[in-house]
Scaffold this active site. Structure first.
Site, PDB file in Angstrom:
ATOM      1  N   GLY A 118     -25.481  69.985 -33.571  1.00 19.56           N
ATOM      2  CA  GLY A 118     -25.748  70.330 -34.866  1.00 19.56           C
ATOM      3  C   GLY A 118     -25.588  69.332 -36.253  1.00 19.56           C
ATOM      4  CG  HIS A 127     -21.207  70.565 -30.278  1.00 15.51           C
ATOM      5  ND1 HIS A 127     -20.193  71.141 -30.173  1.00 15.51           N
ATOM      6  CD2 HIS A 127     -21.343  70.617 -31.754  1.00 15.51           C
ATOM      7  CE1 HIS A 127     -19.553  71.705 -31.230  1.00 15.51           C
ATOM      8  NE2 HIS A 127     -20.289  71.152 -32.269  1.00 15.51           N
ATOM      9  CB  SER A 142     -20.855  79.223 -35.157  1.00 18.51           C
ATOM     10  OG  SER A 142     -20.816  80.228 -34.338  1.00 18.51           O
ATOM     11  NE  ARG A 143     -16.115  74.445 -33.480  1.00 17.45           N
ATOM     12  CZ  ARG A 143     -16.679  73.669 -34.107  1.00 17.45           C
ATOM     13  NH1 ARG A 143     -18.074  73.649 -33.896  1.00 17.45           N
ATOM     14  NH2 ARG A 143     -16.188  72.499 -34.930  1.00 17.45           N
ATOM     15  CD  GLU A 192     -19.435  72.701 -27.146  1.00 21.31           C
ATOM     16  OE1 GLU A 192     -19.051  71.502 -27.368  1.00 21.31           O
ATOM     17  OE2 GLU A 192     -19.760  73.581 -27.905  1.00 21.31           O
ATOM     18  N   GLY A 244     -21.695  81.622 -45.322  1.00 21.24           N
ATOM     19  CA  GLY A 244     -21.163  80.400 -45.859  1.00 21.24           C
ATOM     20  C   GLY A 244     -22.244  79.217 -46.101  1.00 21.24           C
ATOM     21  NE  ARG A 252     -13.894  86.068 -44.291  1.00 19.87           N
ATOM     22  CZ  ARG A 252     -12.918  85.265 -44.381  1.00 19.87           C
ATOM     23  NH1 ARG A 252     -11.747  85.554 -44.391  1.00 19.87           N
ATOM     24  NH2 ARG A 252     -13.348  84.100 -44.627  1.00 19.87           N
TER      25      ARG A 252
HETATM   26  C1  DGY Z   1     -18.312  70.531 -36.930  1.00 20.43           C
HETATM   27  O1  DGY Z   1     -18.455  69.555 -37.908  1.00 20.43           O
HETATM   28  O2  DGY Z   1     -17.554  71.493 -36.973  1.00 20.43           O
HETATM   29  C2  DGY Z   1     -19.417  70.136 -35.828  1.00 20.43           C
HETATM   30  O3  DGY Z   1     -19.434  71.371 -34.848  1.00 20.43           O
HETATM   31  C3  DGY Z   1     -18.808  68.900 -35.068  1.00 20.43           C
HETATM   32  O4  DGY Z   1     -17.534  69.180 -34.863  1.00 20.43           O
END
Ligand code: DGY
Length: 322
Positions: free
Chosen positions: A291, A289, A241-242, A271, A157, A180
Site C-alpha cells: 500500500g 502489503h 486495510s488490514r 502475514e 477516512g 461511522r
Molecule cells: C500502514 O501504514 O498502516 C501500512 O499498512 C504499513 O504499516
C-alpha cells in the site's frame, strides 16, 4: 548533552536514516530482519525512542517489565493495531503514527487492484509468461468495465476519500460509502457519494467494494459469511486495510463457489503466510502489503516519524500523538 538513543527496527530510505542521525544516536537493524519479541522487549529497556513498523508486534505483555526506558514509540505507518496503545500509555509512553503521507499511495494501490481485477490483468500476465498466449481473439480474457460502475467504500477516512476522488473524477464511478458517520453534505455532492448506514446495504449495491477502515474490535471480521452473502456474483472485493477485517475462510469459500466475481488483496490475516487455498484461486490479485510502498511515501513516512521525535525531545506535543 548526549543525544537521545533511538532504535529503528527496520531499514528506512537512506535519506531519512541520515536525517535521523543529526539529532539522535540511531541504531539501525543492519541486516533488516523482523525483530523478535525478545529484541523488542530489550529495546524498550535500552532506548529512549523505538520506531517500529507493522511487522513489529507490541502486545500488552511487552509492556509488563518493571523498568522501561522508552518514552516515545514513533510508529512508521498509519495503522497501529500491532501496538497495545493503552498498555504503552499506562507506562507513560507516548505513541505516534504517520497519517496523511501515505493516503495517495494507498488509494493508488487500491485503484491498481480494482483495475487489475476487473481487467483480469493478473491472469493475462500469468498466461503470457507461461507461454500460453496464442494470439488475439474476440472472447479472450473478457473482463469488466470499470468506468461508470458503482464503488462501495467501507471507511470514509483519508484513504477512503482519496479512493472516492480518484474513482469518481477519473472513472466516473458512483460512490457509496459506509462509515461511522456521514461526511459533510458538500463533500457528498462533490464526490457524488451516497451514505449507507448498513454495510449489507452497501455490499448489495456495489460493483466493487473497497475496504479502507482501520483494524479495531468493531471492524474485525466485518466482512464475513453474512456480509459477503449480500454481494452480487459479479461484484469484486478489494482490501488494502488490514487482513483481519475479512474472515479469510469465508472469502475463500465465496471465491471458490463463484458467489462473488473476485478479490484484490494487499493484506492478510497472518502475514506473510497465505492459505494455500487463496494461492490456488485464479479470480484473485494478490499483492504483498505494498500500500505505502513508493519511494516518495516511504521517505515521507520516515520524515513524519522524525518530526514527531524532534517535537517530543524538544518538549513539545508531537503532531501525530495517538
Ligand atoms: C500502514 O501504514 O498502516 C501500512 O499498512 C504499513 O504499516
Amino acid at each position: 548533552m548526549s543525544k537521545p538513543r533511538v532504535l529503528v527496527t527496520r531499514r528506512w530510505p537512506e535519506s531519512v536514516e541520515k536525517a535521523m542521525a543529526i539529532n539522535f544516536e540511531v541504531t539501525l537493524n543492519d541486516d533488516d530482519h523482523a525483530m523478535s519479541a525478545d529484541e523488542l522487549a530489550k529495546a524498550l529497556q535500552e532506548y529512549d525512542a523505538v520506531c517500529p513498523c507493522v511487522t513489529d508486534s507490541m502486545p500488552q505483555s511487552l509492556f509488563g517489565a518493571s523498568f522501561i526506558k522508552t518514552r516515545i514509540i514513533g510508529n512508521y505507518g498509519v495503522g497501529f493495531d500491532h501496538i497495545a496503545i493503552d498498555a504503552a500509555k499506562s507506562k507513560g509512553i507516548v505513541v505516534t503514527n504517520t497519517p496523511d503521507v501515505l493516503t495517495d499511495a494507498t488509494a493508488d494501490l487500491a485503484m491498481t487492484l480494482m483495475l487489475m481485477l476487473a481487467r483480469r490483468a493478473g491472469e493475462g500476465e500469468r498466461q503470457l509468461r507461461a507461454g500460453q498466449w496464442h494470439g488475439w481473439y474476440p472472447t479472450h480474457l473478457m473482463g469488466t468495465q470499470v468506468t461508470g460502475k458503482s464503488l462501495g467504500i467501507v471507511g470514509m477516512g483519508r484513504i477512503g476519500k482519496a479512493m472516492a476522488e480518484k474513482a469518481h473524477f477519473g472513472f466516473g464511478m458512483k460512490i457509496l460509502y459506509h462509515n461511522r458517520k456521514p461526511i459533510p453534505e458538500s463533500e457528498e455532492r462533490r464526490l457524488n457519494a451516497e451514505y449507507c448506514t448498513e454495510l449489507t446495504w452497501l455490499m448489495s449495491r456495489s460493483d466493487f467494494v473497497s475496504l479502507h477502515c482501520p483494524s479495531s474490535p468493531r471492524t474485525k471480521g466485518m466482512v464475513n459469511e453474512k456480509t459477503l452473502a449480500c454481494m452480487r456474483p459479479d461484484a469484486f472485493l478489494i482490501n488494502t486495510s488490514r487482513g483481519d477485517v475479512v474472515v479469510e475462510k469465508a472469502l475463500i469459500k465465496f471465491l471458490q463457489k463463484g458467489l462473488i466475481a473476485g478479490a484484490g488483496l494487499d493484506v492478510y490475516d497472518n502475514e506473510p503466510e497465505l492459505p494455500e487455498a487463496l494461492l490456488a484461486l485464479d479470480n484473485l490479485v494478490l499483492l504483498p502489503h505494498l500500500g505505502s510502498a513508493t519511494k516518495e511515501t516511504r521517505t515521507a513516512m520516515g520524515m513524519r516519524v522524525l518530526g514527531n521525535l524532534n517535537a517530543f525531545f524538544n518538549g513539545e506535543e508531537p503532531p501525530d500523538k495517538l
